[in-house]
Design a protein around this motif. Structure first.
Motif, PDB file in Angstrom:
ATOM      1  N   ALA A   1     -19.600   9.851  12.824  1.00  0.00           N
ATOM      2  CA  ALA A   1     -18.553  10.073  11.889  1.00  0.00           C
ATOM      3  C   ALA A   1     -17.240   9.024  12.546  1.00  0.00           C
ATOM      4  CB  ALA A   1     -17.948  11.366  11.911  1.00  0.00           C
ATOM      5  N   SER A   2     -17.001   8.086  11.733  1.00  0.00           N
ATOM      6  CA  SER A   2     -15.725   6.835  11.983  1.00  0.00           C
ATOM      7  C   SER A   2     -15.369   6.379  10.911  1.00  0.00           C
ATOM      8  CB  SER A   2     -16.718   5.944  12.926  1.00  0.00           C
ATOM      9  OG  SER A   2     -17.606   5.258  12.261  1.00  0.00           O
ATOM     10  N   ALA A   3     -14.281   5.815  11.173  1.00  0.00           N
ATOM     11  CA  ALA A   3     -13.540   5.018  10.233  1.00  0.00           C
ATOM     12  C   ALA A   3     -13.104   3.728  11.035  1.00  0.00           C
ATOM     13  CB  ALA A   3     -12.337   5.631   9.744  1.00  0.00           C
TER      14      ALA A   3
ATOM     15  N   THR B   1      -5.451   6.005  17.166  1.00  0.00           N
ATOM     16  CA  THR B   1      -6.369   5.281  18.229  1.00  0.00           C
ATOM     17  C   THR B   1      -5.384   4.244  18.718  1.00  0.00           C
ATOM     18  OG1 THR B   1      -8.345   3.754  17.732  1.00  0.00           O
ATOM     19  CG2 THR B   1      -6.793   3.483  16.260  1.00  0.00           C
ATOM     20  N   GLN B   2      -5.942   3.475  19.604  1.00  0.00           N
ATOM     21  CA  GLN B   2      -5.313   2.246  20.466  1.00  0.00           C
ATOM     22  C   GLN B   2      -5.779   0.934  19.668  1.00  0.00           C
ATOM     23  OE1 GLN B   2      -6.510   3.087  24.388  1.00  0.00           O
ATOM     24  NE2 GLN B   2      -4.436   3.828  24.867  1.00  0.00           N
ATOM     25  N   VAL B   3      -4.712   0.217  19.761  1.00  0.00           N
ATOM     26  CA  VAL B   3      -5.297  -1.238  19.132  1.00  0.00           C
ATOM     27  C   VAL B   3      -5.043  -2.329  20.134  1.00  0.00           C
ATOM     28  CG1 VAL B   3      -4.190  -3.059  17.556  1.00  0.00           C
ATOM     29  CG2 VAL B   3      -4.213  -0.399  16.892  1.00  0.00           C
ATOM     30  N   SER B   4      -6.125  -3.372  19.965  1.00  0.00           N
ATOM     31  CA  SER B   4      -6.054  -4.500  21.046  1.00  0.00           C
ATOM     32  C   SER B   4      -6.283  -5.659  20.283  1.00  0.00           C
ATOM     33  CB  SER B   4      -6.935  -4.144  22.224  1.00  0.00           C
ATOM     34  OG  SER B   4      -6.623  -3.496  23.130  1.00  0.00           O
TER      35      SER B   4
ATOM     36  N   GLN C   1     -11.680   0.382  15.004  1.00  0.00           N
ATOM     37  CA  GLN C   1     -12.437   1.456  15.334  1.00  0.00           C
ATOM     38  C   GLN C   1     -12.010   2.899  15.382  1.00  0.00           C
ATOM     39  OE1 GLN C   1     -15.455   0.679  13.840  1.00  0.00           O
ATOM     40  NE2 GLN C   1     -15.280  -1.621  13.697  1.00  0.00           N
ATOM     41  N   VAL C   2     -11.975   3.888  14.724  1.00  0.00           N
ATOM     42  CA  VAL C   2     -11.595   5.014  14.827  1.00  0.00           C
ATOM     43  C   VAL C   2     -12.615   6.221  14.846  1.00  0.00           C
ATOM     44  CG1 VAL C   2      -9.751   6.892  14.281  1.00  0.00           C
ATOM     45  CG2 VAL C   2      -9.319   4.431  14.066  1.00  0.00           C
ATOM     46  N   PRO C   3     -13.052   6.865  16.042  1.00  0.00           N
ATOM     47  CA  PRO C   3     -14.037   7.844  16.088  1.00  0.00           C
ATOM     48  C   PRO C   3     -13.471   9.282  15.438  1.00  0.00           C
ATOM     49  CG  PRO C   3     -13.828   6.929  18.045  1.00  0.00           C
ATOM     50  CD  PRO C   3     -12.503   6.383  17.465  1.00  0.00           C
TER      51      PRO C   3
ATOM     52  N   SER D   1     -12.420  13.110  14.388  1.00  0.00           N
ATOM     53  CA  SER D   1     -12.200  14.257  14.901  1.00  0.00           C
ATOM     54  C   SER D   1     -11.592  15.343  14.072  1.00  0.00           C
ATOM     55  CB  SER D   1     -11.452  14.055  16.580  1.00  0.00           C
ATOM     56  OG  SER D   1      -9.927  13.843  16.133  1.00  0.00           O
ATOM     57  N   ASN D   2     -11.461  16.534  14.364  1.00  0.00           N
ATOM     58  CA  ASN D   2     -10.903  17.519  13.961  1.00  0.00           C
ATOM     59  C   ASN D   2      -9.496  17.266  13.692  1.00  0.00           C
ATOM     60  OD1 ASN D   2     -13.570  18.955  13.478  1.00  0.00           O
ATOM     61  ND2 ASN D   2     -12.806  20.288  15.178  1.00  0.00           N
ATOM     62  N   GLN D   3      -8.955  16.487  14.573  1.00  0.00           N
ATOM     63  CA  GLN D   3      -7.366  16.362  14.621  1.00  0.00           C
ATOM     64  C   GLN D   3      -7.035  15.227  13.512  1.00  0.00           C
ATOM     65  OE1 GLN D   3      -9.214  16.754  17.403  1.00  0.00           O
ATOM     66  NE2 GLN D   3      -8.293  18.941  17.486  1.00  0.00           N
ATOM     67  N   ASN D   4      -7.898  14.146  13.260  1.00  0.00           N
ATOM     68  CA  ASN D   4      -7.499  13.036  12.644  1.00  0.00           C
ATOM     69  C   ASN D   4      -8.122  12.776  11.161  1.00  0.00           C
ATOM     70  OD1 ASN D   4      -9.964  11.612  13.162  1.00  0.00           O
ATOM     71  ND2 ASN D   4      -9.223  10.827  14.986  1.00  0.00           N
ATOM     72  N   LEU D   5      -9.381  13.712  10.968  1.00  0.00           N
ATOM     73  CA  LEU D   5     -10.091  13.553   9.680  1.00  0.00           C
ATOM     74  C   LEU D   5      -9.132  13.622   8.384  1.00  0.00           C
ATOM     75  CD1 LEU D   5     -12.688  13.450   8.417  1.00  0.00           C
ATOM     76  CD2 LEU D   5     -13.164  15.936   8.495  1.00  0.00           C
ATOM     77  N   GLY D   6      -8.310  14.782   8.720  1.00  0.00           N
ATOM     78  CA  GLY D   6      -7.404  15.120   7.525  1.00  0.00           C
ATOM     79  C   GLY D   6      -6.650  13.866   6.896  1.00  0.00           C
ATOM     80  N   LYS D   7      -6.248  13.043   8.019  1.00  0.00           N
ATOM     81  CA  LYS D   7      -5.429  11.711   7.680  1.00  0.00           C
ATOM     82  C   LYS D   7      -6.083  10.957   7.072  1.00  0.00           C
ATOM     83  CE  LYS D   7      -1.726  13.612   9.657  1.00  0.00           C
ATOM     84  NZ  LYS D   7      -1.029  14.300   9.067  1.00  0.00           N
ATOM     85  N   PHE D   8      -7.477  10.634   7.227  1.00  0.00           N
ATOM     86  CA  PHE D   8      -8.380   9.679   6.642  1.00  0.00           C
ATOM     87  C   PHE D   8      -8.717  10.404   5.089  1.00  0.00           C
ATOM     88  CE2 PHE D   8      -8.634   8.159  10.853  1.00  0.00           C
ATOM     89  CZ  PHE D   8      -8.314   6.790  10.553  1.00  0.00           C
ATOM     90  N   ALA D   9      -8.765  11.498   5.142  1.00  0.00           N
ATOM     91  CA  ALA D   9      -9.324  12.347   3.855  1.00  0.00           C
ATOM     92  C   ALA D   9      -8.074  11.919   2.940  1.00  0.00           C
ATOM     93  CB  ALA D   9      -9.588  13.667   4.099  1.00  0.00           C
ATOM     94  N   ASP D  10      -6.974  12.010   3.421  1.00  0.00           N
ATOM     95  CA  ASP D  10      -5.625  11.709   2.434  1.00  0.00           C
ATOM     96  C   ASP D  10      -5.832  10.478   1.742  1.00  0.00           C
ATOM     97  OD1 ASP D  10      -4.998  14.485   2.832  1.00  0.00           O
ATOM     98  OD2 ASP D  10      -3.181  13.786   4.297  1.00  0.00           O
ATOM     99  N   LEU D  11      -6.110   9.556   2.852  1.00  0.00           N
ATOM    100  CA  LEU D  11      -6.063   7.917   2.482  1.00  0.00           C
ATOM    101  C   LEU D  11      -7.435   7.873   1.284  1.00  0.00           C
ATOM    102  CD1 LEU D  11      -5.980   5.920   5.771  1.00  0.00           C
ATOM    103  CD2 LEU D  11      -4.280   6.071   3.788  1.00  0.00           C
ATOM    104  N   ALA D  12      -8.326   8.406   1.454  1.00  0.00           N
ATOM    105  CA  ALA D  12      -9.793   8.478   0.625  1.00  0.00           C
ATOM    106  C   ALA D  12      -9.350   8.997  -0.798  1.00  0.00           C
ATOM    107  CB  ALA D  12     -10.988   9.069   1.187  1.00  0.00           C
ATOM    108  N   VAL D  13      -8.440  10.025  -0.966  1.00  0.00           N
ATOM    109  CA  VAL D  13      -8.213  10.633  -2.275  1.00  0.00           C
ATOM    110  C   VAL D  13      -6.927  10.042  -2.609  1.00  0.00           C
ATOM    111  CG1 VAL D  13      -9.510  12.382  -1.625  1.00  0.00           C
ATOM    112  CG2 VAL D  13      -7.048  12.708  -1.383  1.00  0.00           C
ATOM    113  N   GLY D  14      -6.480   9.043  -2.242  1.00  0.00           N
ATOM    114  CA  GLY D  14      -5.223   8.396  -2.818  1.00  0.00           C
ATOM    115  C   GLY D  14      -3.859   8.951  -2.371  1.00  0.00           C
ATOM    116  N   LYS D  15      -3.601   9.901  -1.454  1.00  0.00           N
ATOM    117  CA  LYS D  15      -2.344  10.443  -0.994  1.00  0.00           C
ATOM    118  C   LYS D  15      -1.659   9.140  -0.069  1.00  0.00           C
ATOM    119  CE  LYS D  15      -3.783  15.274  -1.176  1.00  0.00           C
ATOM    120  NZ  LYS D  15      -3.584  16.459  -0.136  1.00  0.00           N
TER     121      LYS D  15
END
Length: 287
Positions: free
Chosen positions: A52-54, A87-90, A109-111, A113-127
């Motif tokens: 599971a990654s983004a 995530t960290q950026v280089s 690349q972002v693995p 987790s339960n903590q960040n999944l909701g943020k990417f889910a929001d992106l995926a549905v247009g929030k």
């Protein structure tokens, strides 16, 4: 998903940072970094049987205010979504001509987790999701030294466009087809290659019907998982009443099409159903 943004680096901050640099480095004016474009490149949610990654891409625009060329040798920072560090950026190094501008794209690349999944889910549905890039960078100015500037807010903005889910593409793989005749009728086994054009990985389910001469002669279903912007093979099996295909019994072969109503399921994020349509076609022959 593309968003354009403006730099947050103000002259007062630039002057303050320059005053903190080494003596030679003080002669180097601070390059200005802006995030020109952001995009959710891929999102594979949990539950697909793959990691599971983004992936988020950041297109950085760097302007060199100095009358001499420099190299931005390192950009290190933290990427936040709605205040949550994800995530960290280089960033890779980039050369910038005197008073010039260069761009560099960073794939983050972002693995999940339960903590960040909701943020990417929001992106995926247009929030709308706010982002912020906090970090520092080193400038190689040759004889003038290698001053480091930061950490501070390099850029921030919002991402608010949802990716449009497109129907996957199905391709018939003749080498994976098997046609057999037996006491229980005619059995056609198929392997279909599924191409996912979306940034979102999904679980695929589809009721299918086998058509010969435009007439439905058997029904089946398929299921499988396909990662974002990836391809995979799914299998299905049709059992056909011999009376529906008398010519097949005589000739040992027939042409067909497969129609279906694909359902794309991104666990915990979204689900989309497509109408009944012909997915692929081919021919089968008893071996």
């Amino acid at each position: 998903m593309k968003v354009w943004h403006a730099s947050l680096l103000v002259p007062a901050v630039a002057a303050l940072l320059a005053s903190c640099a080494p003596r030679l480095g003080a002669a180097v004016q601070v390059p200005q970094i802006t995030v020109e474009q952001t995009a959710l490149e891929r999102l594979d949610p949990p539950g697909l049987g793959i990691p599971a990654s983004a992936t988020v891409s950041l297109k950085l625009r760097v302007r060199n205010p100095n009358p001499f060329g420099v190299r931005l040798s390192r950009v290190d920072g933290d990427f936040y979504l709605d205040g949550l560090k994800v995530t960290q950026v280089s960033a890779p190094g980039v050369d910038i001509a005197a008073t010039g501008v260069s761009t560099v794209t960073v794939n983050v690349q972002v693995p999940l987790s339960n903590q960040n999944l909701g943020k990417f889910a929001d992106l995926a549905v247009g929030k709308t999701v706010a982002y912020r890039l906090e970090g520092s960078f080193e400038v190689d100015a040759g004889a003038l030294g290698k001053p480091t500037f930061g950490p501070y807010t390099l850029a921030q903005g919002v991402i608010k466009d949802a990716p449009i889910l497109k129907a996957p593409e199905f391709r018939f793989r003749p080498e994976l087809a098997k046609l057999t005749f037996g006491n229980d009728g005619i059995v056609l086994e198929l392997g279909l290659e599924v191409h996912n054009p979306n940034v979102l990985g999904f679980r695929l389910e589809a009721p299918l019907e086998l058509r010969v001469g435009g007439v439905a002669v058997a029904k089946a279903s398929l299921s499988g998982t396909v990662g974002a912007k990836n391809a995979g093979v799914v299998y299905t099996r049709f059992q056909i009443d011999p009376l529906a295909l008398p010519q097949a019994l005589i000739q040992g072969r027939f042409s067909f099409s497969v129609a279906g109503s694909p359902v794309l399921i991104a666990p915990g994020i979204t689900e989309k159903r497509f109408g009944l349509e012909v997915l692929t076609q081919g021919s089968a022959e008893r071996r």
